[in-house]
Design an enzyme around this catalytic site. Sequence first.
Site, PDB file in Angstrom:
ATOM      1  N   HIS A 368     -20.753   8.285 -13.089  1.00 37.31           N
ATOM      2  CA  HIS A 368     -19.565   9.123 -13.340  1.00 37.31           C
ATOM      3  C   HIS A 368     -19.810  10.231 -14.341  1.00 37.31           C
ATOM      4  CE1 HIS A 368     -16.584   6.380 -11.400  1.00 37.31           C
ATOM      5  NE2 HIS A 368     -17.494   5.465 -11.728  1.00 37.31           N
ATOM      6  N   LYS A 559      -5.628  15.732 -19.814  1.00 37.27           N
ATOM      7  CA  LYS A 559      -6.892  15.011 -19.623  1.00 37.27           C
ATOM      8  C   LYS A 559      -7.400  14.664 -21.012  1.00 37.27           C
ATOM      9  CE  LYS A 559      -8.511  18.810 -17.480  1.00 37.27           C
ATOM     10  NZ  LYS A 559      -9.035  18.245 -16.233  1.00 37.27           N
ATOM     11  N   ARG A 560      -8.427  13.803 -21.097  1.00 42.62           N
ATOM     12  CA  ARG A 560      -9.009  13.533 -22.406  1.00 42.62           C
ATOM     13  C   ARG A 560      -9.432  14.846 -23.067  1.00 42.62           C
ATOM     14  NH1 ARG A 560      -9.856   7.969 -23.838  1.00 42.62           N
ATOM     15  NH2 ARG A 560     -10.886   8.893 -25.635  1.00 42.62           N
ATOM     16  N   LYS A 671      -4.229  14.975  -8.292  1.00 38.35           N
ATOM     17  CA  LYS A 671      -2.820  14.594  -8.466  1.00 38.35           C
ATOM     18  C   LYS A 671      -1.945  15.839  -8.540  1.00 38.35           C
ATOM     19  CE  LYS A 671      -4.586  10.612 -10.932  1.00 38.35           C
ATOM     20  NZ  LYS A 671      -5.024  10.133 -12.256  1.00 38.35           N
TER      21      LYS A 671
HETATM   22  C1  26Q Z   1     -19.522   3.806 -22.994  1.00 33.94           C
HETATM   23  C2  26Q Z   1     -20.168   3.100 -23.998  1.00 33.94           C
HETATM   24  C3  26Q Z   1     -19.475   2.633 -25.094  1.00 33.94           C
HETATM   25  C4  26Q Z   1     -18.110   2.838 -25.157  1.00 33.94           C
HETATM   26  C5  26Q Z   1     -17.463   3.533 -24.170  1.00 33.94           C
HETATM   27  C6  26Q Z   1     -18.161   4.022 -23.081  1.00 33.94           C
HETATM   28  C7  26Q Z   1     -17.467   4.782 -22.017  1.00 33.94           C
HETATM   29  C8  26Q Z   1     -16.178   4.457 -21.640  1.00 33.94           C
HETATM   30  C9  26Q Z   1     -15.521   5.196 -20.685  1.00 33.94           C
HETATM   31  C10 26Q Z   1     -18.078   5.840 -21.392  1.00 33.94           C
HETATM   32  C11 26Q Z   1     -17.413   6.583 -20.420  1.00 33.94           C
HETATM   33  C12 26Q Z   1     -16.114   6.250 -20.059  1.00 33.94           C
HETATM   34  C13 26Q Z   1     -15.354   6.998 -19.062  1.00 33.94           C
HETATM   35  C14 26Q Z   1     -15.829   7.971 -18.330  1.00 33.94           C
HETATM   36  C15 26Q Z   1     -14.988   8.692 -17.375  1.00 33.94           C
HETATM   37  O1  26Q Z   1     -13.791   8.494 -17.328  1.00 33.94           O
HETATM   38  N1  26Q Z   1     -15.576   9.567 -16.554  1.00 33.94           N
HETATM   39  C16 26Q Z   1     -14.812  10.290 -15.576  1.00 33.94           C
HETATM   40  O2  26Q Z   1     -14.782   9.531 -14.376  1.00 33.94           O
HETATM   41  C17 26Q Z   1     -13.901  10.096 -13.443  1.00 33.94           C
HETATM   42  C18 26Q Z   1     -13.828   9.179 -12.249  1.00 33.94           C
HETATM   43  O3  26Q Z   1     -14.998   9.256 -11.515  1.00 33.94           O
HETATM   44  C19 26Q Z   1     -14.339  11.495 -13.070  1.00 33.94           C
HETATM   45  O4  26Q Z   1     -13.353  12.053 -12.236  1.00 33.94           O
HETATM   46  C20 26Q Z   1     -14.512  12.358 -14.310  1.00 33.94           C
HETATM   47  O5  26Q Z   1     -15.075  13.603 -13.960  1.00 33.94           O
HETATM   48  C21 26Q Z   1     -15.400  11.661 -15.311  1.00 33.94           C
HETATM   49  O6  26Q Z   1     -15.469  12.393 -16.510  1.00 33.94           O
END
Ligand code: 26Q
Length: 837
Positions: A368, A559-560, A671
């Site tokens: 992702h 978004k974030r 969305k």
């Molecule tokens: C990793 C290690 C330690 C703590 C947290 C994490 C962690 C947690 C969540 C790393 C990444 C995430 C989330 C990532 C994310 O939301 N990515 C998004 O995924 C979506 C679904 O595929 C995409 O549409 C977005 O482009 C992408 O940014």
Amino acid sequence: MELDTPPYSDHNRTALSKEKLKRGFLDNLYFIQGKFPHIASQNDYYLALAYTIRDRMLHRWISTAAAYYDQGARTVCYLSAEFLMGPHLGNNLVNMGIYDTVAEMVEEVGLNLDDLLAQEEEPGLGNGGLGRLAACFIDSLATLEIPSLGYGIRYEFGIFDQEIVDGWQVEKTDKWLRNGNPWEIPRPEWSQPVKLGGHTEQYTDEEDRLRVRWVPEKLVIGVPYDTPILGYRNSTANTLRLWKSEAPESFDFEIFNRGDYYGAVDQKVTSENISKVLYPNDEQLSGKRLRLEQQYFFVACSLRDMLRILTGQNIPLSRFHEKFAVQLNDTHPSIAVAELMRLLLDEYLVPWDDAWEITQRTFAYTNHTLLPEALEQWPLPLFARVLPRHLEIIYEINDRFLDEVRMKFLGDEARLARLSLINEAGERYVRMAHLACVGSHAINGVAELHSELLKQDVLKDFYELWPEKFRNKTNGVTPRRWMVLSNPRLSELVTERIGAGWVSDLDQLRQLEPLADDPDFRKSWWEIKRANKVDFAQFILRSTGILVDPESMFDCQVKRIHEYKRQHLNVLHIIALYRRLKDNPGLDIPPRTFLFGGKAAPGYHTAKRMIKLITSVGEVINRDPDIRDKLKVVFVPDFNVTNGQRIYPAADLSEQISTAGKEASGTGNMKFSMNGALTIGTLDGANVEIREEVGAENFFLFGLATEEVYALRASGYHPMDYYHGDPHLKDVIDLIRGGSFSRGDTELFRGLTDGLLHHDPYMLFADFASYVSCQDEVSRAYLDREHWTRMSILNAARSGKFSSDRSIQQYCEDIWHASPVKIKLLGHDEEPTGFIQ
Ligand code: 26Q
């Protein structure tokens, strides 16, 4: 004794008629809440209603489990550290097809369904896109009648609640379980033990075999909590199984006997810590021991649970991969590769080659991210302390893997180092993405561009080794939550014109295309958007005290908060427009309301300062009498699923402005588009495909493309040249630097502006001019209401591709090889047989 059960079809706890629902509701208020109408709170009513719906769901759930058991169906297991579910009640009413009936029933007893829906605390067990994708996917899996389980962690505290105090983000703990959770059922009888830490020993067993024993430092117990997941208007109810960590029964035994009460309690607290809190960082690594323990904890529980199911159905271990397709949602669960190997090798004595084949055929990995710094790696010493046996197994996997590489790329030592599961440049790390790639038979990105960039860039070496493993599966979102539930006005209009088939076959929205030419339809469409904006304006007033005009264009970026997503580019445009209006008060532009929402990771200081910049610019513009309400800037606090459901239906313009090549896909973009917002965006992630679908003429494109970004960086990017070369940009930056939005404080945003002037890694300056002129085009287009509405209708009409049903269909065909199992509801003389999954 014979139990005389009435047929389920007209039972008080299963029937769907208004009368039976009312009966069940009042019964549950009495017998579960222990209240009667005069003293019941809104929350008591909400819970009574939730249990009334849950009763009906259990009927489907038991029928589904029985059918899957009987048929020994192939099952998809979606492993995800996050499931950002959003509130269940409304969604369950939609999927069960009883929303209107329940609204009437509730009205008849003097209550209001919206008030009851508002009582539910949303389970925010995810950060953003990845977690919400998992939630959309399990909705689609149930709708497509695919036997499946979602496996994850039952965090006691989900993503923090965001408050805005003096323009800054303040985090509050999310106590979502405060009032209980009516949607889950604990299944302590299916608890699983999980070992952690310690060391390994070699020994010879009774049959003279050389084996390895893992002697753990501690043991925790995973207790599963199950939530039923309904399909849309079918009889399927799948399961979301989330694990809570607890101390083993015997936790205090020894220490307690030694009289060390506090030591014993300490151990209990440590055990329960594992599922305590969701790490609120996305795309930002934390490197914390507890995070690794969380990942291993839920993976170990889930794999053992699969083995339990396999055994319960008398399926031999050698067919594990035939029974289960296990999807790894990013690398967070990728330790599963080593854990399944460990179970097969150490506990079931399967020979290495057989174990490895089962493992590879079981897993598939979804990536992702395109940010190299977001690829998960664990410091080797930390990894060795938490998972000593897994490290040994990873070394063995790596040795065999590198032998294969050596054979294929003779003499290419550099390639070996790049591919190795261990990063040995400086401090040593375990590379989780490499483990996932090696242990899976399929690897996919989440949008076409992203999947291409994985092959060219992030996972290039793996692509050169195993091109056949690489796929694309463009993300999607569920139209049940993101249209039917959140935008009832639009959904009703659509259904009136083309029937209700679109809800589970979103391509049918194409039938709206000809209606874009119908002035009456356009009028209805516009009025619905307008009504949604009025609702949202009231919400904004309540939550921020800011009055916004529903006549103005609602320009939204939710978004974030991240530098690569470039909320600050949006701000630069707002300031440029503000300056133009100050200089030329008669400027003929449509009034705009700029809406922002999103959480910043608590430790991400730049992101937090971006929030402060947005709120500070808002404070100046919103009260400037010269602007005469032509511009408003609002930061909507606490963007989450619930608030998303208010925003998307009210949006005119969707901001998707990440630097090309950085956003893997995006799902908010989808969305917005299906709710009739037009997109201003770069050629990034799924924007590319949205533009392809809706047509270039119905999409506002700006900025550098990925190749141009690369080329510019390679040729030497000097943001300062843009600053000196573009008087508008210079003016905007100087206003911020000069303290115009910080009451003269020239320090507050210095870090941000200096960062842009000297580095600007996400190339805001390079895209600024293109963005501003594209925004001018947006303004002109909005002035032509008929044309705008036409484009809006065509956006929704052509959004069919972005249903998660399409994504899941493709995963099923191309990766999981899973097919539907139709569920027939059990009648009272058809008891479920045998064991329930
Ligand atoms: C990793 C290690 C330690 C703590 C947290 C994490 C962690 C947690 C969540 C790393 C990444 C995430 C989330 C990532 C994310 O939301 N990515 C998004 O995924 C979506 C679904 O595929 C995409 O549409 C977005 O482009 C992408 O940014």
